[in-house]
Design a protein around this motif. Structure first.
Motif, short mmCIF file in Angstrom:
data_model
loop_
_atom_site.label_atom_id
_atom_site.label_comp_id
_atom_site.label_asym_id
_atom_site.label_seq_id
_atom_site.Cartn_x
_atom_site.Cartn_y
_atom_site.Cartn_z
N HIS A 1 0.84 -1.19 0.00
CA HIS A 1 0.00 0.00 0.00
C HIS A 1 0.88 1.24 0.00
O HIS A 1 2.10 1.16 -0.04
CB HIS A 1 -1.02 -0.01 1.14
N HIS A 2 0.20 2.37 0.02
CA HIS A 2 0.89 3.64 -0.06
C HIS A 2 1.94 3.77 1.04
O HIS A 2 1.69 3.46 2.20
CB HIS A 2 -0.16 4.76 0.05
N ASN A 3 3.13 4.20 0.65
CA ASN A 3 4.20 4.43 1.60
C ASN A 3 3.99 5.79 2.26
O ASN A 3 4.26 6.83 1.69
CB ASN A 3 5.54 4.37 0.84
N TRP A 4 3.50 5.78 3.48
CA TRP A 4 3.10 7.03 4.16
C TRP A 4 4.29 7.93 4.45
O TRP A 4 4.15 9.12 4.61
CB TRP A 4 2.34 6.71 5.45
N GLY A 5 5.45 7.36 4.49
CA GLY A 5 6.62 8.16 4.81
C GLY A 5 7.21 8.85 3.60
O GLY A 5 8.22 9.53 3.70
N TYR A 6 6.56 8.70 2.45
CA TYR A 6 7.16 9.26 1.25
C TYR A 6 6.16 10.15 0.51
O TYR A 6 5.01 9.77 0.32
CB TYR A 6 7.62 8.14 0.31
N GLU A 7 6.63 11.30 0.10
CA GLU A 7 5.76 12.19 -0.67
C GLU A 7 6.32 12.31 -2.08
O GLU A 7 7.48 12.64 -2.26
CB GLU A 7 5.70 13.56 -0.01
N ASP B 1 -0.63 7.61 -5.77
CA ASP B 1 -0.24 6.68 -4.71
C ASP B 1 -1.25 5.54 -4.62
O ASP B 1 -1.44 4.93 -3.59
CB ASP B 1 -0.11 7.41 -3.38
N ASN C 1 -6.29 1.08 -3.41
CA ASN C 1 -5.26 1.51 -2.44
C ASN C 1 -4.40 0.38 -1.89
O ASN C 1 -3.33 0.63 -1.38
CB ASN C 1 -5.88 2.32 -1.30
N THR C 2 -4.90 -0.85 -2.01
CA THR C 2 -4.12 -1.95 -1.45
C THR C 2 -4.09 -3.13 -2.41
O THR C 2 -5.10 -3.43 -3.06
CB THR C 2 -4.72 -2.43 -0.11
N ASP D 1 4.76 0.79 -0.39
CA ASP D 1 5.43 0.07 0.68
C ASP D 1 5.09 -1.41 0.55
O ASP D 1 3.91 -1.76 0.42
CB ASP D 1 4.93 0.63 2.02
#
Lengths: 408, 223
Positions: A67-73, A80, A230-231, A264
């Protein structure tokens, strides 16, 4: 000629009995130390087992989740999420995976007649059942036909059944999700895993029982109106293949997003390995902490033995005069210390194991014993006794016979 | 008759940091098998030092010492332990019995260190305790016995391994006259049955029992 080990043990044991209070104090120290070793080992083992049990319940070790890597913009504002087409592309590029499940979630109100509640509805494909190892209890699951036809069908969890129907029959009924009318075709199996951490619900999988499932095509085309997945979850043929599969996926996903790490990838197998590794570190750290108490006991033993030897200088002189060799004296005192610590270790182990249930209950946290820890605890106790016994025993063995005989 | 003990030019110097004390200043003598010898001298004369060297509890600084024809002076500590175990029987002024062991176990002690089995030890201890008249006290603790009885236990322990010499250091020093005489009689009897006995004492009455007297003054043999 040395005296035999049985003879040394007999001498050591009679020393043990003739000095009950000292022996008791020594045993007590070692016992407490051993007990803490046992409890600590069982605790770390308990955490480890519980976490792994949870992972097995959530699809096993062959599962990979993206899923979306929350730590990356994203610098270029790249999406995403996946589109359904992208999922098909990935599948073509990576046929090694056994199952694929694109997942699209939507929050909203689920209602039947006058009853309703807010929940998450997931758009999925039939592979979901095999990835999560979770299928229907009654009725049927979503089929490929439902996907192809954008059918207005829904499979609901046991909590949803309870909430909307109580004891009434839900199969075949129509319910509304965000004003879309959906027919119930199946009810998922109830999920349960006893929670031994004492945070949240007693059933650590209860949140799953609220979930409801629709065909992903219905979700995209009729409910949310957006093609934003999203996943993505996958399953390898075996846990062993999973890390390799995750590596390949990473490459594909980087290519899809111009080298940006937008997604991620979590491999259950790798997580499990990490958990094992962490547990190993935990075990060592806690083990060292509990060994400190044993070291304290060891220092007490050294003191007690030095005092004992001082007191028994004359006796050592007599033994030397009638023919004891230095090694005989050394062994006599070493055996005595080792016997005391061994007994302390045994009692401590027994006490530690019998305490596990009480500690479990008090902390509401499961401590799990395993055979290896008895050996570890005993070995540590005897090891401490052995090390603590050496210094006094060497001192005793090196006494000069003439001086020892005239010691007052 | 052959020499059981022979020593030549024995010197013993105690090194006590800055000062060194010369306890024996070159002594030579020999003791024959079956002899009953008294070593006498005032306190500080070096008689105890000589006794420690003869008993292999200590070694000479210089000089040679032969026990039953073997040179002892250069032996390692473990070898000395074996010699003490097999060839020497000690009797001390303060008895030196182990208080937490019963009489029989005290007597068995040297046998234990020579690796003799428990059953055999029991029989040997029983026999010597009967010989010294304490067969009925085998299971008593030393604290339950009189001084004379304790010294008899010590004698039993000294002879149980059938040693080449019996070394007694002031054996009557802690006893009343009557018990002391009993003990000396035991030594005389042991001597009659062929045992070599060396008694270290400052008491002329004790020394009278011996065949020969070695007198030490200021670290030298004067007689």
């Amino acid at each position: 000629m040395a005296i035999s080990i049985t003879e040394s043990i007999r001498v050591g044991l009679s020393d043990f009995w003739s000095r009950k209070i000292r022996s008791f104090v020594t045993i007590l120290g070692i016992m407490l130390g051993t007990m803490s070793v046992i409890v600590i080992l069982a605790m770390v083992n308990g955490i480890n087992k519980q976490t792994l049990a949870w992972m097995m319940e959530r699809g096993g070790l062959a599962k990979i989740t993206i899923h979306h890597n929350w730590g990356y913009e994203s610098k270029k504002n790249l999406p995403d999420y996946f589109t359904l087409k992208e999922i098909f592309n990935i599948r073509e590029l990576l046929p090694e995976a056994q199952y694929y499940n694109p997942e699209m979630n939507d929050w909203g109100r689920l209602s039947y007649l006058d009853k309703s509640f807010r929940t998450r509805v997931q758009g999925i494909v039939p592979d979901f059942q095999f990835i999560e190892e979770w299928s229907v209890d009654q009725g049927r699951f979503i089929s490929q036909f439902d996907i192809d036809q954008n059918n207005d069908v829904i499979v609901i969890g046991t909590k949803a059944v309870e909430e909307l129907f109580g004891s009434a029959e839900p199969l075949g009924k129509f319910i509304n999700f965000n004003s879309r009318r959906l027919q119930i075709i199946g009810i998922m199996k109830h999920r349960y895993l006893k929670n031994s951490f004492n945070v949240g619900d007693e059933n650590s999988l209860d949140y799953l029982n609220w979930r409801c499932f629709v065909p992903i095509s219905t979700m995209i085309n009729k409910i949310s109106g957006e093609d934003k997945i999203n996943t993505l979850t996958l399953k390898a043929h075996s846990p062993e293949e999973a890390p390799d599969l995750a590596d390949k996926l990473e490459e594909i996903l980087l290519n899809m997003r111009q080298g940006e790490p937008i997604f991620d990838i979590q491999s259950a197998k790798e997580e499990a390995q990490q958990i094992e590794k962490n547990a190993g570190t935990f075990r060592v750290v806690f083990f060292l902490i509990s060994i400190i108490s044993l070291l304290v006991a060891g220092i007490v033993i050294i003191n007690i033995m030095l005092a004992t030897i001082q007191e028994r200088t004359r006796e050592i002189g007599i033994r030397l005069a009638v023919g004891a060799r230095r090694f005989d004296i050394f062994i006599q005192f070493l055996v005595q210390t080792v016997i005391v610590t061994f007994i302390g270790g045994l009692i401590g182990t027994a006490a530690g194991i019998s305490m596990l249930n009480i500690v479990s209950k008090y902390m509401e946290f499961q401590l799990i014993a395993y055979p290896g820890m008895v050996i570890v605890a005993l070995a540590v106790a005897v090891g401490v006794g052995f090390l603590a016994g050496i210094i006094p025993a060497v001192k005793a063995a090196n006494l000069d016979p003439v001086q020892a005989l005239h010691y007052e | 008759m052959e020499n059981v003990i022979r020593f030549e030019n024995i010197e013993k110097i105690y090194d006590m940091g800055k000062v060194s004390v010369q306890a024996l200043r070159g002594v030579s003598s020999d003791i024959k098998k079956g002899e009953f010898v008294a070593v006498i001298g005032p306190s500080g004369s070096g008689k105890s030092t000589l006794m420690h060297i003869m008993g292999c509890l200590d070694t000479a600084t210089t000089g040679s010492y032969w026990l039953e024809g073997k040179e002892i002076s250069k032996m390692k500590k473990n070898r000395l332990s074996q010699i003490r175990n097999k060839q020497i029987g000690f009797v001390f002024q303060t008895f030196n019995l182990l208080p937490h062991l019963n009489v029989r176990r005290n007597v068995e002690l040297p046998l234990m260190y020579s690796g003799i089995s428990a059953g055999k030890r029991y029989k040997m201890a029983e026999k010597v305790l009967n010989d010294v008249g304490l067969g009925d006290r085998m299971n008593h603790k030393p604290s339950e016995l009189s001084g004379g009885q304790r010294q008899r236990v010590a004698i039993a322990r000294a002879i149980v391994n059938n040693p080449a010499i019996i070394l007694a250091d002031e054996p009557t020093g802690n006893l009343d006259t009557s018990s002391g005489n009993d003990i000396l009689s035991i030594f005389s009897q042991l001597n009659l049955t062929g045992n070599t006995i060396i008694i270290v004492t400052h008491d002329p009455a004790v020394a009278q029992r011996a065949d020969r007297i070695i007198r030490i003054v200021d670290g030298l043999i004067v007689e």
